[in-house]
Write an enzyme that holds these catalytic residues in place. Sequence first.
Site, PDB file in Angstrom:
ATOM      1  CB  CYS A  45      -0.921   0.000   1.213  1.00  0.00           C
ATOM      2  SG  CYS A  45      -1.688  -1.598   1.488  1.00  0.00           S
ATOM      3  CG  HIS A  68      -2.086   4.418   4.853  1.00  0.00           C
ATOM      4  ND1 HIS A  68      -1.921   4.363   3.490  1.00  0.00           N
ATOM      5  CD2 HIS A  68      -2.238   3.125   5.272  1.00  0.00           C
ATOM      6  CE1 HIS A  68      -1.977   3.085   3.090  1.00  0.00           C
ATOM      7  NE2 HIS A  68      -2.172   2.330   4.155  1.00  0.00           N
ATOM      8  CG  HIS A  86      -6.320   0.858   0.808  1.00  0.00           C
ATOM      9  ND1 HIS A  86      -5.340   1.429   0.010  1.00  0.00           N
ATOM     10  CD2 HIS A  86      -5.671   0.306   1.850  1.00  0.00           C
ATOM     11  CE1 HIS A  86      -4.154   1.219   0.566  1.00  0.00           C
ATOM     12  NE2 HIS A  86      -4.325   0.546   1.688  1.00  0.00           N
ATOM     13  CG  PHE A  98      -0.302  -5.585   4.374  1.00  0.00           C
ATOM     14  CD1 PHE A  98      -0.868  -4.802   5.357  1.00  0.00           C
ATOM     15  CD2 PHE A  98      -1.127  -6.469   3.681  1.00  0.00           C
ATOM     16  CE1 PHE A  98      -2.230  -4.873   5.654  1.00  0.00           C
ATOM     17  CE2 PHE A  98      -2.490  -6.559   3.969  1.00  0.00           C
ATOM     18  CZ  PHE A  98      -3.032  -5.753   4.949  1.00  0.00           C
ATOM     19  CE  LYS A 106      -5.569   4.282   1.723  1.00  0.00           C
ATOM     20  NZ  LYS A 106      -4.679   5.450   1.918  1.00  0.00           N
ATOM     21  CD  GLU A 163      -2.088   7.598   8.924  1.00  0.00           C
ATOM     22  OE1 GLU A 163      -1.556   8.349   8.089  1.00  0.00           O
ATOM     23  OE2 GLU A 163      -3.075   6.885   8.663  1.00  0.00           O
TER      24      GLU A 163
END
Length: 412
Positions: free
Chosen positions: A163, A302, A339, A398, A334, A313
């Site tokens: 991502c 994010h 996403h 990830f 998002k 975050e």
Amino acid sequence: MKRRVVVTGLGAVTPIGNTVEEFWAGIKTGKVGIGPITKFDTTEYKVKLAAEVKDFSAKERMDFKSAKRMEPFAQYAVAAAKEAFADAGISMEQEDPYRVGVTVGSGIGSLQVVEREYEKIRTKGPSRVNPLMVPLMISNMAAGNISIQLGLKGKCTNVVTACASGTHCIGDAFRAIQYGDADVMLAGGAESCICPTGVAGFTSLTALSTSEDPLRASIPFDKDRDGFVLGEGAGIVVLEELEHAKARGAKIYAELVGYGATGDAYHITSPAEDGSGAAKAMSLALEEAGVSPEQVDYVNAHGTSTHHNDLFETKAIKLALGEAAKNVVVNSTKSMIGHLLGAAGGVEFIVCVKSIQDNFIHQTVGTQTADEECDLNYAIGAPVEKKVDYVLTNSLGFGGHNATLLVKRYED
């Protein structure tokens, strides 16, 4: 001496518009591009919603023969790259092709081609597999096809960090120009994996929202959030060395002034719980630019709408910005487009640039009541209109991959 790098072109294919103009109009009105999955039958699937690209016709954006040799992720990439290149007004006749490059990533490439061809092996035998299976599937073909379509012979790479791919690609392209490897770079990300394998895989990981309400599925920082919504598309920008841009009279959208990249060394899917890795990426970007936390107007988070991401975050933003975190506006794109995985950073970077241009910070749409531990200003309920000079944008992938870019209002 590092060279200055500016943004001179933008291109996007998204769930709320297939050009930058359409996409940004959708962002400003809070349009949500999430709906029932149409690409396959979801009867047996727990997850029913995704943010699909709508009404995209590859042959209207590139020649038909080339389009047939590309999977959707690469088609989206080429369409967005062509838009960005045209927007920048670059004429390759006037350029040294070896000084113009591409760094465009995709987290996954094409799962669809694997699904199709495996079915052929199973039912008709291995000799029936499409000879182009491998070049259709591999994730570097977004960058490869852009380079072929536009005649760009400089550095041509594909950063794959799940991502965070799009953001790392823009960061690496920024470095290439800063240190003289290129004068112009097309950079960003592309993704398209709303297919049985993609949805089943992320569902088994309990990463996706099982909500069936499109307006309450991707709700970053909300106390009721239950996972992200899979999106698709591409976001590509033209980065250019400042003097090169000025010499050809280019319009300059913004300046890219900082890039931070770190690894959590913690867990394959969860960010570090104290937010230290992402915080360090933000601090490195600020440090490079010589910008203090107090100068940051806006953080494009994010903000995936998963429990772990949004909580950690938030901690990361507080760790990086200290007291200044209380005054910064944070949002998540998002909330409208889901996403986009490897493409997320590219599309969100465009949002940052447009926010500086229009002094407009979009709301985190769909989010109603912030989680108690998510205690920053997430632009809930309405957009924020204020002067925007400095923007941080985060991507966390990830594997513990963290990337932050710092975008600044351009001043001569």
